[in-house]
Design an enzyme around this catalytic site. Structure first.
Site, mmCIF file in Angstrom:
data_model
loop_
_atom_site.group_PDB
_atom_site.id
_atom_site.type_symbol
_atom_site.label_atom_id
_atom_site.label_comp_id
_atom_site.label_asym_id
_atom_site.label_seq_id
_atom_site.Cartn_x
_atom_site.Cartn_y
_atom_site.Cartn_z
ATOM 1 C CG ASP A 207 -5.317 -5.053 -1.088
ATOM 2 O OD1 ASP A 207 -6.022 -6.036 -0.807
ATOM 3 O OD2 ASP A 207 -4.341 -4.699 -0.393
ATOM 4 C CG ASP B 213 9.470 7.527 -6.040
ATOM 5 O OD1 ASP B 213 9.644 8.618 -5.452
ATOM 6 O OD2 ASP B 213 9.355 6.449 -5.422
ATOM 7 N N GLY C 282 -0.630 -7.529 1.253
ATOM 8 C CA GLY C 282 0.607 -7.741 2.000
ATOM 9 C C GLY C 282 0.743 -9.170 2.469
ATOM 10 C CG HIS D 11 -5.554 -3.660 3.594
ATOM 11 N ND1 HIS D 11 -5.625 -2.402 4.159
ATOM 12 C CD2 HIS D 11 -4.228 -3.894 3.403
ATOM 13 C CE1 HIS D 11 -4.405 -1.908 4.302
ATOM 14 N NE2 HIS D 11 -3.542 -2.805 3.841
ATOM 15 C CD GLU E 61 -8.339 -0.536 3.953
ATOM 16 O OE1 GLU E 61 -8.020 -1.225 4.951
ATOM 17 O OE2 GLU E 61 -7.601 -0.360 2.989
ATOM 18 N NE ARG F 228 -1.753 2.264 4.589
ATOM 19 C CZ ARG F 228 -1.190 1.058 4.553
ATOM 20 N NH1 ARG F 228 -1.382 0.285 3.493
ATOM 21 N NH2 ARG F 228 -0.431 0.626 5.550
#
Length: 331
Positions: free
Chosen positions: A265, A181, A292, A289, A270, A242
């Site tokens: 996912d 990161d 979450g 998706h 999409e 994403r």
């Protein structure tokens, strides 16, 4: 004067997110303004609701809070976003006005991390292939491809709202955790229990690569043909971030060789087209998706909002406050 709390969301979202207890807790803090029509929330509706409000509660479907809307609430002090990214709601005018913003992204991030953990375990175990073999009376045919979550290297790309709790979960296992990161210091990554690494090293050494980076210009198609080719044979790529982060044509090319496996996912767009190879390649697990919060999990966002509003009323300390100066690098 009583504090006015404007719920800037349509009725369906509100009833999905907030139960009776949540609403009662919030009602004790001030006067609540609700949108009760069955239609979508328009900018005009939003302007009417926010009139004179001290606090706004937003979620999916809330229009951007542009200047004409904010002018109706000159005393607005706080926006609590009962959803993930605030980028669709927070405008430059919000930032200029000095309004504090809190997001339930920390709650969604935890759920995403838990999903990524589940995908990590069942993918290493090769559960889907073994289940198909068993249905086809081929007991244990692919047993040789099973791995435990022990003694392997886990690569984590992104140490933010979902990457950080994924690292925390991985620390419960005897595994090596590489973390990339560029917006988090090496010291901070080490403090999480990870090993700082550049992306190329992470890809070359990881048995599982789990993507948790934000969708920003710098990450668009960062998993391109060159980088995917660096991954180890039989490595697993998990994307709960994403779809834009992956060059999907390049991923299809790699997957078609059978060299890698993928759990996706998210895709771009999409859903993928009906004839997209992701739907038929045997080494792809494609889910819609759901990493979450969904169904009963949506209530956790209502609980977070009630807790955040109570904290604001008591001592002003917020658990999900967003540093708006870093908005360009956040998910």
């Amino acid at each position: 004067m009583s504090t006015k709390i404007a719920f800037l969301m349509d009725r369906k979202n509100r009833t999905n997110l907030f139960d009776t207890e949540h609403m009662e807790r919030i009602a004790r803090l001030g006067e609540i303004a609700l949108f009760n029509a069955s239609e979508a929330l328009s900018p005009d509706h939003t302007a009417e609701l926010i009139e004179g409000a001290d606090i706004a509660v937003t979620s999916w479907g809330c229009p951007p809070l542009e200047k004409p809307i904010l002018e109706r609430a000159p005393g607005l002090k706080l926006i609590v976003h009962a959803a993930g990214t605030v980028k669709r709601v927070v405008t430059p005018e919000v930032i200029r006005s000095g309004i504090r913003v809190s997001s339930a992204n920390c709650i969604l991030g935890r759920r995403v991390a838990e999903t990524a953990l589940g995908l990590t375990i069942v993918s290493l175990k090769n559960i889907w292939q073994l289940a198909a073999d068993t249905r086809n009376n081929e007991w244990g045919r692919h047993y040789h491809r099973v791995k435990e979550l022990y003694g392997v290297t886990i690569g984590v790309v992104g140490a933010g709202a979902s990457g950080r709790p994924y690292i925390e979960l991985m620390r419960q296992f005897q595994v090596r955790i590489l973390v990339y990161d560029p917006n988090v210091s090496a010291e901070a990554i080490s403090g999480m229990g990870g090993i700082p690494a550049d992306l190329d090293t992470l890809l070359a050494e990881s048995d599982v690569v789990s993507i948790h980076a934000p969708a920003i210009p710098a990450t668009n198609r960062m998993f391109n043909a060159r980088r995917l080719a660096m991954m180890k044979d039989d490595a697993i790529l998990i994307n709960t971030a994403r779809g834009s982060l992956i060059d999907e044509d390049a991923l299809v090319a790699e997957l078609s060789t059978g060299r890698l496996r993928a759990c996706l996912d998210v895709t771009n767009p999409e859903p993928p087209g009906a004839d997209h190879p992701f739907r038929t390649l045997p080494n792809v697990t494609l889910i819609p998706h759901v990493a979450g919060v969904v169904t009963n999990g949506l209530r956790s966002l209502g609980a977070f909002t009630a807790q955040e509003l109570e904290a604001f009323a008591n001592d002003g300390l917020l658990n999900g406050e967003i540093d708006l100066s870093r908005l360009d690098i956040l998910a």
